[in-house]
Write a protein that holds these residues in place. Structure first.
Motif, PDB file in Angstrom:
ATOM      1  N   MET A   1       0.822  -1.217   0.000  1.00 30.63           N
ATOM      2  CA  MET A   1       0.000   0.000   0.000  1.00 30.63           C
ATOM      3  C   MET A   1       0.856   1.267   0.000  1.00 30.63           C
ATOM      4  O   MET A   1       0.415   2.323   0.430  1.00 30.63           O
ATOM      5  CB  MET A   1      -0.994   0.014   1.165  1.00 30.63           C
TER       6      MET A   1
ATOM      7  N   MET B   1      -1.598  -7.627   4.140  1.00 32.88           N
ATOM      8  CA  MET B   1      -1.652  -6.186   3.889  1.00 32.88           C
ATOM      9  C   MET B   1      -1.310  -5.441   5.172  1.00 32.88           C
ATOM     10  O   MET B   1      -1.256  -6.042   6.251  1.00 32.88           O
ATOM     11  CB  MET B   1      -3.057  -5.781   3.443  1.00 32.88           C
ATOM     12  N   PRO B   2      -1.113  -4.138   5.086  1.00 36.00           N
ATOM     13  CA  PRO B   2      -1.015  -3.370   6.334  1.00 36.00           C
ATOM     14  C   PRO B   2      -2.277  -3.579   7.165  1.00 36.00           C
ATOM     15  O   PRO B   2      -3.363  -3.783   6.611  1.00 36.00           O
ATOM     16  CB  PRO B   2      -0.919  -1.913   5.846  1.00 36.00           C
TER      17      PRO B   2
ATOM     18  N   PHE C   1      -5.646  -3.209   8.989  1.00 36.63           N
ATOM     19  CA  PHE C   1      -6.782  -2.336   8.710  1.00 36.63           C
ATOM     20  C   PHE C   1      -6.947  -1.320   9.842  1.00 36.63           C
ATOM     21  O   PHE C   1      -6.727  -1.631  11.022  1.00 36.63           O
ATOM     22  CB  PHE C   1      -8.059  -3.139   8.552  1.00 36.63           C
TER      23      PHE C   1
ATOM     24  N   SER D   1     -10.247   8.920   3.476  1.00 35.26           N
ATOM     25  CA  SER D   1     -10.292   7.696   4.284  1.00 35.26           C
ATOM     26  C   SER D   1     -11.742   7.275   4.466  1.00 35.26           C
ATOM     27  O   SER D   1     -12.664   8.065   4.263  1.00 35.26           O
ATOM     28  CB  SER D   1      -9.616   7.906   5.641  1.00 35.26           C
TER      29      SER D   1
ATOM     30  N   LYS E   1      -6.842   2.004   0.157  1.00 34.38           N
ATOM     31  CA  LYS E   1      -6.055   3.045   0.830  1.00 34.38           C
ATOM     32  C   LYS E   1      -6.877   3.685   1.944  1.00 34.38           C
ATOM     33  O   LYS E   1      -6.345   4.056   2.994  1.00 34.38           O
ATOM     34  CB  LYS E   1      -5.621   4.118  -0.174  1.00 34.38           C
TER      35      LYS E   1
ATOM     36  N   THR F   1      -6.409   1.813   5.065  1.00 35.32           N
ATOM     37  CA  THR F   1      -5.021   1.535   5.474  1.00 35.32           C
ATOM     38  C   THR F   1      -4.227   2.846   5.566  1.00 35.32           C
ATOM     39  O   THR F   1      -4.356   3.572   6.541  1.00 35.32           O
ATOM     40  CB  THR F   1      -4.348   0.530   4.509  1.00 35.32           C
TER      41      THR F   1
ATOM     42  N   ASP G   1       0.483   8.228   9.814  1.00 35.18           N
ATOM     43  CA  ASP G   1       0.915   7.507   8.624  1.00 35.18           C
ATOM     44  C   ASP G   1       2.418   7.287   8.563  1.00 35.18           C
ATOM     45  O   ASP G   1       2.890   6.528   7.716  1.00 35.18           O
ATOM     46  CB  ASP G   1       0.436   8.213   7.348  1.00 35.18           C
TER      47      ASP G   1
ATOM     48  N   GLY H   1      -0.062   1.910   8.581  1.00 33.53           N
ATOM     49  CA  GLY H   1      -0.832   2.156   7.366  1.00 33.53           C
ATOM     50  C   GLY H   1      -0.242   1.584   6.097  1.00 33.53           C
ATOM     51  O   GLY H   1      -0.937   1.450   5.092  1.00 33.53           O
ATOM     52  N   SER H   2       1.044   1.261   6.100  1.00 37.24           N
ATOM     53  CA  SER H   2       1.657   0.631   4.932  1.00 37.24           C
ATOM     54  C   SER H   2       2.794  -0.262   5.404  1.00 37.24           C
ATOM     55  O   SER H   2       3.232  -0.184   6.555  1.00 37.24           O
ATOM     56  CB  SER H   2       2.180   1.684   3.946  1.00 37.24           C
TER      57      SER H   2
ATOM     58  N   THR I   1      -2.826  -7.231   8.391  1.00 31.88           N
ATOM     59  CA  THR I   1      -4.060  -8.008   8.308  1.00 31.88           C
ATOM     60  C   THR I   1      -3.861  -9.081   7.243  1.00 31.88           C
ATOM     61  O   THR I   1      -3.368  -8.782   6.150  1.00 31.88           O
ATOM     62  CB  THR I   1      -5.261  -7.112   7.955  1.00 31.88           C
TER      63      THR I   1
END
Length: 636
Positions: free
Chosen positions: A42, A88-89, A91, A477, A520, A523, A533, A537-538, A548
């Motif tokens: 992300m 993924m990053p 949630f 967001s 995005k 995340t 951030d 978040g990434s 996650t």
């Protein structure tokens, strides 16, 4: 020797191999290597993938090709093969109310127009006035202790008809009852409740009385906030009830893959009570972080001046931050218009086919601008609750005037919820540097009903038209404002990317946002909304190792299926926590420590430790008793 560990959970396995990648590495170095699946960072403007990620001490120390990970990092390594899963990053929920709304709802009863799937129970949809009152009556009849106050959330006039005091008294009798409207901006009390808490007309100021209907004991917006924070405070600060609700919040977080949640305008009732519940719940779960932003409700109820409140905000992190709770200084939440679920939003056009609908300013415009200007001049990031297009316009004007009077770069003022706006307003927002945190669920839940009553078909179809922002480069967001929507990030992304409503129709498909922008929104942009951030978040070296894990890649399936992707589990600061059962078996204990690799949980350090290594580092005897004593472990 390589040892395989199996972690069983609903019909899948994660293979874990423990090995020494470099035999000469220092004994104190240990890390976790994730590979063998789809890892989405992300980072950037399109889906970006890496083969491997390495975590050490709860941080990401590597993200890139697997070959470089194996060759360049020394120490004892736990090797996690994702077996084709997607990582993924973690949630992120950028706007929710875990205690003041979420815990209350989860600890009490629900009668709402749409089905709610909670961790402990599924509540069916109830529609029609007769059906609603019957459902309330069944709840009352089932209560054993008739002296205890009953709270029932979910009432909405558009589905359940007008609720009068006579209606409520007939089905509730002598049981003290609070009906919490779907928006949580209104309450209806029965006569027994009014008597129990000694509520009377003199309790409200003349200004706040304008938002009260004493004939039906109906209170909304400021009048509701005042009642909740004063006469009804003993109920809304009940610790046992809130702790039960918070336990269910923790279950909900894991169930939906959430690893972080931000609450703007904390607290919404009593600081000490809400904080105690949050601290207890997060310390028990050890699976997510709660970020808190102070705001108008507490300041209004306690009648605190701006300068004194600014000092209070500045003092919060040093006094109250924990490993799992973070107060965010230099940010403030204020309010514009009434709730969209109450049809109290401020509109530029009259309500459609709704003679009883009435717009409300939560804060009248003159003091609202004074509040905005004070925090602007303090250099704060300002979060604004906005639902209607007239409110959107007024706060654009506030921002523009503030920029002319006292220009600020990167002020990142954020409008939250944003039910209605048009393209021209979105353009002004972009030009002014305003950012957006939206609740796309408004479209799904309300567009059908509000097309007929309240907004009209054209306006209702254009609710939360987020493409107007993303095509202009405005950060967007996605939030639930739990419980204004289910705290299900994938559901929010699904609505934003598909614009499907409850009836199954697609409304204004040209306002769909891309799947990447939607992901995005839960995340990296979600973290950006509350200025975290740089930490979450990434997937990037130096950030938290918080992820996650999904059964499918959201970028490789039909967008219509995004909400149905199963959540495998989460990794929170390096700790693996799987859904559908406890972390037992396969070498893992309840804290996610791998016993066969020599790890045991240490309460003091809040991580899995090798006892002999910790004993050497901290200079205590290498015995189980000494380890547990140092770590403050109980029940060992």
């Amino acid at each position: 020797m390589v040892q395989a560990l199996w972690i069983p959970t609903y019909c899948f396995f994660i293979f874990v191999y423990i090995c020494s990648l470099v035999d000469a590495a220092p004994n104190t170095m240990h890390q976790t290597l994730y590979h063998g699946g789809t890892i989405i960072t992300m980072e950037g403007d399109k889906p970006t993938y890496v083969e491997a990620v390495i975590e050490r001490d709860g941080k990401i120390i590597y993200a890139g090709p697997k070959s470089a990970a194996i060759n360049n990092f020394a120490g004892k390594t736990v090797d996690v093969d994702l077996q084709g899963k997607t990582m993924m990053p973690g949630f992120i929920e950028p706007h929710a109310h875990p205690v003041s709304i979420g815990a209350f709802i989860l600890a009490n009863d629900i009668v709402a127009p749409h089905q709610w799937r909670m961790p402990h129970k599924i509540y069916p949809a109830v529609r029609g006035k007769k059906q609603y009152l019957q459902a309330v009556g069944r709840i009352i009849d089932a209560k054993v202790d008739k002296t205890q106050t009953v709270l029932i959330w979910g009432y909405h006039k558009s589905w359940h008809g007008q609720l009068t005091l006579n209606d409520l008294d007939k089905v509730t009798g002598d049981v003290p009852t609070i009906i919490w409207q779907r928006s949580t901006h209104e309450i209806y009390l029965n006569t027994a409740c009014v008597k129990k808490y000694g509520i009377q007309k003199g309790d409200l100021s003349e200004e706040d009385n304008a938002q009260a209907d004493w004939d039906n004991y109906h209170f909304w917006e400021r009048a509701y906030q005042m009642m909740k924070g004063t006469k009804l405070s003993p109920f809304f600060s009940d610790q046992e009830m809130l702790k039960l609700g918070m336990e269910r919040i923790s279950q909900l977080m894991l169930q939906n893959g959430l690893t972080a949640m931000c609450e703007p305008s904390f607290p919404n009732s009593t600081f000490e009570d809400e904080y105690a519940v949050l601290r207890d719940g997060t310390e028990k779960a050890k699976a997510y972080t709660i970020y808190l932003i102070a705001g108008f409700p507490e300041q209004f109820v306690k009648k605190i001046g701006n300068d004194a409140y600014a000092e209070h905000i500045a003092s919060l992190p040093s006094k109250y931050n924990t490993n799992y709770i973070k107060f965010l200084p230099n940010q403030y939440k204020t309010f514009a218009d009434g709730a969209i679920y109450s049809l109290a939003l401020e509109l530029r056009k009259p309500f459609y086919n709704c003679p009883d609908c009435k717009s409300e300013w939560i804060i009248p415009l003159k003091p609202a601008q004074e509040i905005f200007n004070y925090w602007w001049d303090k250099g704060y990031k300002i979060h604004v609750h906005i639902t209607g297009d007239l409110a959107f316009e007024k706060y654009l004007d506030f921002t523009e005037a503030a920029m002319k009077r006292n220009p600020r770069k990167n002020h990142r003022t954020t409008f939250h919820h944003v039910g209605l706006f048009d393209a021209a307003q979105a353009g002004r927002a972009a030009d002014l540097g305003i950012e957006i945190s939206a609740n796309p669920y408004y479209l799904w839940a309300l567009a059908d009903k509000y097309s007929k009553t309240g907004l009209g078909p054209e306006t209702a179809a254009n609710m939360v038209a987020l493409k107007e922002f993303t095509k202009r480069g405005v950060p967007v967001s996605l939030h639930s404002d739990f419980a204004m929507a289910p705290a299900e990030p994938l559901l929010l992304a699904w609505v934003a990317a598909n614009r499907i409503v409850a009836s199954g129709k697609v409304m204004n498909p040209e306002e769909k946002i891309s799947v990447y922008d939607a992901m995005k929104g839960i995340t990296i942009t979600a973290a950006h909304t509350f200025e975290m951030d740089r930490e979450i978040g990434s997937i990037k070296v130096g950030k938290e190792a918080t992820f996650t894990i999904l059964e499918q890649n959201p970028f490789k399936i039909d967008p219509i299926k995004i909400k149905d992707i199963p959540i495998t589990g989460v990794v929170y600061k390096g700790r693996i926590i799987l859904n559908k059962g406890k972390l037992l078996g396969g070498g893992y204990d309840a804290h996610g420590c791998i016993g066969s690799a020599g790890y045991s949980w240490c309460e003091k350090t809040q991580r899995c430790e090798r006892p002999w290594e910790l004993a050497k580092m901290k200079d205590f005897p290498n015995t189980p008793e000494a380890f547990n004593s140092f770590c403050n472990n109980s029940n060992k």
